[in-house]
Design an enzyme around this catalytic site. Structure first.
Site, short mmCIF file in Angstrom:
data_model
loop_
_atom_site.label_atom_id
_atom_site.label_comp_id
_atom_site.label_asym_id
_atom_site.label_seq_id
_atom_site.Cartn_x
_atom_site.Cartn_y
_atom_site.Cartn_z
CE LYS A 13 3.32 24.65 9.08
NZ LYS A 13 3.39 24.73 7.60
NE ARG A 127 -2.17 20.84 2.05
CZ ARG A 127 -1.69 21.70 2.96
NH1 ARG A 127 -0.98 21.25 4.00
NH2 ARG A 127 -1.88 22.98 2.80
NE ARG A 160 -5.94 23.64 3.54
CZ ARG A 160 -4.89 23.88 4.32
NH1 ARG A 160 -4.37 22.90 5.04
NH2 ARG A 160 -4.37 25.08 4.38
P1 ADP Z 1 -0.62 25.05 6.10
O1 ADP Z 1 -0.52 23.85 7.00
O2 ADP Z 1 -0.72 24.67 4.68
O3 ADP Z 1 0.43 26.07 6.37
P2 ADP Z 1 -2.72 25.85 7.87
O4 ADP Z 1 -3.77 24.82 7.93
O5 ADP Z 1 -1.71 25.89 8.97
O6 ADP Z 1 -2.00 25.74 6.46
O7 ADP Z 1 -3.35 27.30 7.75
C1 ADP Z 1 -4.33 27.62 6.80
C2 ADP Z 1 -4.71 29.07 6.94
O8 ADP Z 1 -5.28 29.29 8.25
C3 ADP Z 1 -3.55 30.05 6.85
O9 ADP Z 1 -3.24 30.41 5.52
C4 ADP Z 1 -4.10 31.24 7.66
O10 ADP Z 1 -5.03 31.99 6.90
C5 ADP Z 1 -4.89 30.54 8.77
N1 ADP Z 1 -4.06 30.33 9.97
C6 ADP Z 1 -3.68 29.15 10.51
N2 ADP Z 1 -2.94 29.33 11.61
C7 ADP Z 1 -2.82 30.67 11.78
C8 ADP Z 1 -2.16 31.50 12.73
N3 ADP Z 1 -1.42 31.00 13.74
N4 ADP Z 1 -2.27 32.85 12.58
C9 ADP Z 1 -2.99 33.39 11.59
N5 ADP Z 1 -3.62 32.67 10.65
C10 ADP Z 1 -3.55 31.31 10.74
P1 ADP Z 2 1.98 21.63 6.27
O1 ADP Z 2 1.24 21.17 7.48
O2 ADP Z 2 3.36 22.12 6.57
O3 ADP Z 2 1.20 22.61 5.45
P2 ADP Z 2 1.49 18.93 5.23
O4 ADP Z 2 1.98 18.05 6.32
O5 ADP Z 2 0.03 19.06 5.05
O6 ADP Z 2 2.20 20.39 5.32
O7 ADP Z 2 2.15 18.43 3.84
C1 ADP Z 2 1.89 19.10 2.61
C2 ADP Z 2 1.75 18.05 1.48
O8 ADP Z 2 3.01 17.43 1.23
C3 ADP Z 2 0.80 16.92 1.83
O9 ADP Z 2 0.17 16.49 0.63
C4 ADP Z 2 1.71 15.81 2.37
O10 ADP Z 2 1.17 14.50 2.20
C5 ADP Z 2 2.96 16.02 1.54
N1 ADP Z 2 4.21 15.73 2.27
C6 ADP Z 2 4.46 15.90 3.59
N2 ADP Z 2 5.73 15.56 3.90
C7 ADP Z 2 6.30 15.17 2.71
C8 ADP Z 2 7.63 14.71 2.35
N3 ADP Z 2 8.61 14.59 3.26
N4 ADP Z 2 7.85 14.42 1.05
C9 ADP Z 2 6.86 14.56 0.11
N5 ADP Z 2 5.60 14.99 0.39
C10 ADP Z 2 5.33 15.29 1.67
#
Ligand code: ADP
Ligand code: ADP
Ligand code: ZN
Length: 213
Positions: A13, A127, A160
């Site tokens: 995302k 990541r 992370r």
């Molecule tokens: P990822 O991109 O890997 O899904 P995020 O950076 O979006 O992780 O979120 C990391 C953590 O921050 C989540 O596991 C949650 O604890 C918190 N978080 C982020 N966005 C929200 C939200 N909209 N509501 C509740 N918790 C959130």
């Molecule tokens: P989210 O915001 O949904 O948690 P990220 O954008 O941070 O996810 O992506 C999670 C991990 O996967 C990162 O290490 C990123 O570089 C990698 N990644 C993202 N898109 C792809 C893809 N299409 N194929 C392989 N790896 C990806």
């Protein structure tokens, strides 16, 4: 253009949201980044959020909704934004809908980046995230130009805390029970678009551009 990114943790995302933000000139608003910057700065919100994040749980809606509603009311968001990581629960989606309705606005697109759980664990262990700008990389699939250094801002990259496998498993459970229902929610609203998130980053982005028209 008001866009929401849906998908499991690690689905890509953030990666796609950054590309959308650059291409369409709208801010990328990530609640995860907002919480992490509050943790870094030692704010009250940061202290509260950290206890939940470390356990792979969601930060409560009371701490999350107002924050986003305020952020999207700022000047740079008046022509749209891409929301990454919000909403994550039905009450958050309802809070967003109400805030937008109050201004005669609505969500234009909810993009679901679909990736099966099996692929997620592998992605998360590779990541690396920038400590200052929130850019993410992957050691194999999307490496930075210089190891350990952010291409965008030159800061250091870290693994992370919540990306270790046990916490990722917990986050996936939370995703399936609390966030996945939003796919149906936005389908009913007629704004859902789906992409296969197992493809290459660039392929996914071209498909998203087509979907956005
Ligand atoms: P990822 O991109 O890997 O899904 P995020 O950076 O979006 O992780 O979120 C990391 C953590 O921050 C989540 O596991 C949650 O604890 C918190 N978080 C982020 N966005 C929200 C939200 N909209 N509501 C509740 N918790 C959130
Ligand atoms: P989210 O915001 O949904 O948690 P990220 O954008 O941070 O996810 O992506 C999670 C991990 O996967 C990162 O290490 C990123 O570089 C990698 N990644 C993202 N898109 C792809 C893809 N299409 N194929 C392989 N790896 C990806
Ligand atoms: Zn950076």
């Amino acid at each position: 253009m008001r866009i929401i990114m849906l998908g499991a943790p690690g689905a890509g995302k953030g990666t796609q949201a950054k590309l959308i933000s650059e291409r369409y000139g709208i801010p990328h608003i990530s609640t995860g980044d907002i919480f992490r910057s509050n943790i870094k700065n030692g704010t009250e919100l940061g202290k509260k959020a950290k206890t939940y994040m470390d356990q792979g749980q969601l930060v409560p809606d009371e701490l999350t909704c107002d924050l986003v509603v305020d952020r999207i009311a700022q000047d740079d968001a008046k022509d749209g934004y891409v929301l990454d990581g919000f909403p994550r629960t039905i009450p958050q989606a309802e809070a967003l809908k109400h805030a937008l309705e109050g201004r005669g606005e609505s969500v234009d697109f909810a993009i679901d980046v679909d990736v099966p759980d099996e692929n997620i664990i592998k992605r998360m262990s590779g990541r690396r995230a920038c400590v200052s700008c929130g850019a993410t990389y992957h050691v194999v699939y999307n490496p930075p130009k210089k190891e350990g250094v952010c291409d965008v801002c030159g800061s250091g990259l870290i693994l992370r805390d919540d990306d270790k496998p046990e916490t990722v498993k917990k986050r996936l459970d939370v995703y399936h029970s609390q966030t996945q229902p939003l796919i149906d929610y936005y389908q009913k609203d007629g704004v859902l678009k789906e992409v296969d998130g197992t493809q290459e980053i660039d392929t996914i982005f071209s498909q998203i551009q087509k979907l956005l028209g």
